[in-house]
Scaffold this active site. Structure first.
Site, mmCIF file in Angstrom:
data_model
loop_
_atom_site.group_PDB
_atom_site.id
_atom_site.type_symbol
_atom_site.label_atom_id
_atom_site.label_comp_id
_atom_site.label_asym_id
_atom_site.label_seq_id
_atom_site.Cartn_x
_atom_site.Cartn_y
_atom_site.Cartn_z
ATOM 1 C CG ASP A 88 -2.706 -0.232 -2.811
ATOM 2 O OD1 ASP A 88 -1.914 -0.698 -1.959
ATOM 3 O OD2 ASP A 88 -3.802 0.283 -2.507
ATOM 4 N NE ARG A 111 -12.577 2.942 -4.979
ATOM 5 C CZ ARG A 111 -11.396 2.709 -4.409
ATOM 6 N NH1 ARG A 111 -11.260 2.834 -3.102
ATOM 7 N NH2 ARG A 111 -10.355 2.370 -5.155
ATOM 8 C CD GLU A 158 -1.080 7.334 -1.067
ATOM 9 O OE1 GLU A 158 -0.135 7.449 -1.872
ATOM 10 O OE2 GLU A 158 -2.240 7.738 -1.321
ATOM 11 C CE1 TYR A 187 -6.457 6.443 0.038
ATOM 12 C CE2 TYR A 187 -8.389 6.254 -1.377
ATOM 13 C CZ TYR A 187 -7.818 6.257 -0.111
ATOM 14 O OH TYR A 187 -8.615 6.084 0.990
ATOM 15 C CE LYS A 235 -6.425 3.003 -7.189
ATOM 16 N NZ LYS A 235 -5.814 2.432 -5.961
ATOM 17 C CG HIS A 269 -1.151 3.840 -3.432
ATOM 18 N ND1 HIS A 269 -0.979 3.547 -2.097
ATOM 19 C CD2 HIS A 269 -2.499 3.901 -3.642
ATOM 20 C CE1 HIS A 269 -2.172 3.429 -1.517
ATOM 21 N NE2 HIS A 269 -3.098 3.643 -2.427
#
Length: 372
Positions: A273, A18, A121, A97, A78, A99
């Site tokens: 994740d 992506r 997120e 993101y 990511k 996480h």
């Protein structure tokens, strides 16, 4: 001070294709007077050519190092990988993101860098909705069923069950744990494939909504230990879709529950994740997606939407673009002051963790960095 340069580096995490922004996103930023740098080749994995970015007004640069060096706001998909951490700097904002509850070493690295880091997120509306997690959750939920169906095939190590069954043959049994965006979409697709679907959640209001829409095609069940044990033991496919915003996913499927499943059954832990909601789960990749524990196939890919990068990239940009524009036009400090929804995305600032759920998950107080 407003941010004037947005940087889009190519993703370097394994199997991640992506990209953080489409050419339409570039064009929107350019219309607001924001310069956009795109690393050459960044969109190739999502079937977006460099020429499309250039036509939209982006400046193509040859290396990731140049993107990181020149951009005030770096947007990614990511979390930064080890080779990217040294490129972070204190006067920069990172939007991606993260996480962090699942990646304590990354949290330490971000704090050490002094950068300001906002996580897609944890951007949260007053009603608890997570607008930047939703599109990828929708994709992941739908993909989870595709993956589960594939690995139920005997050549893939599964027990040889077709989810939709056949005339005169019982369909596969699918158990989805969690009725949020991931779970609802997974249940919907599984029902569309004519499987028997049980959707479990502790929130009865969520279950009522699903029940009203699907009118019995999806069986909704209140989640508790006894119900989980019975449903999981009978399932061909279990999809873990439990989320705790910003924190580590709670482990709701115990090892004993996994042991009770029939040989060749499949578990897809979409929550991996965030640490995973299945006791036997560990993160895998698209290149090596499964492993077997107690004769049960585990699919625990940490970036499931990365398997369909063309779809995922456009869905992600649709959601993130208004927030990227706000950060770029107003600057980070003013943008989060103006928008409490965006402010909820702030995870790291001034060398410390500032998001309560993230700090709690990592065992530190708000305003402190993880030790080590």
């Amino acid at each position: 001070m407003a941010t004037h340069v947005v940087g889009i580096p190519a993703e370097v995490k394994a199997d991640e294709r992506r990209v953080a922004l489409t050419p339409d996103g570039v064009r929107e930023l350019e219309a607001h007077g924001v310069d956009v740098l795109v690393e050459a080749g960044a969109g190739e994995g999502a079937s977006i050519a460099d020429d499309a970015y250039a036509a939209a007004g982006a400046e193509l640069v040859d290396t990731a190092a140049e993107v990181w060096a020149r951009a005030d706001l770096v947007c990614k998909v990511k979390e930064p990988q080890a080779e990217e951490l040294p490129r972070l700097r204190a006067e920069q904002t990172l939007f991606t993101y993260l996480h962090l509850a699942a990646y304590p070493d990354l949290a330490r690295g971000l704090c050490h860098s002094g950068t300001t880091a906002l996580a897609y997120e944890t951007v949260m509306r007053e009603d608890g909705q997570l607008p930047l997690l939703a599109p990828m959750s929708e994709v992941a939920g739908r993909m989870a069923v595709q993956a589960g169906a594939r690995f139920l095939e005997a050549p893939q190590g599964g027990r040889g069950v077709l989810l939709g069954g056949a005339p005169g043959v019982q369909p596969g049994r699918v158990v989805v744990i969690g009725a949020g965006n991931v779970g609802w979409n997974a249940a919907w697709i599984a029902a569309g494939m004519e499987a028997e679907v049980n959707l479990l959640d502790r929130n009865l209001d969520r279950l009522r909504v699903v029940d009203q829409i699907h009118k019995g095609r999806i069986s909704t069940l209140a989640s508790n230990r006894g119900t989980l044990e019975r449903c999981i033991a009978e399932a061909d496919l279990v999809i873990g879709a439990v989320l705790l915003a910003g924190g580590r996913a709670p482990v709701v499927v115990t090892e004993d529950m996994v042991r009770s499943m029939r040989p060749g059954s499949v578990i897809v832990d979409v929550a991996i994740d965030q640490g995973g909601c299945v006791a036997t789960a560990r993160e895998t990749t698209h290149h090596d997606p499964t492993y077997v524990v107690h004769d049960v196939v585990h699919y625990c890919v940490g970036n499931i939407p990365g398997a369909v990068p063309a779809t995922s990239t456009h869905a992600l940009t649709n959601a993130t673009l208004p927030y990227i524009v706000a950060l770029a036009v107003h600057g980070t400090e003013e943008a989060i002051r103006l928008d409490p929804v965006l402010a909820a995305g702030l995870n790291v600032q001034g060398g410390a963790l500032v998001h309560p759920a993230v700090a709690e998950a990592l065992g530190v107080a708000v305003g402190h960095a993880p030790p080590g």
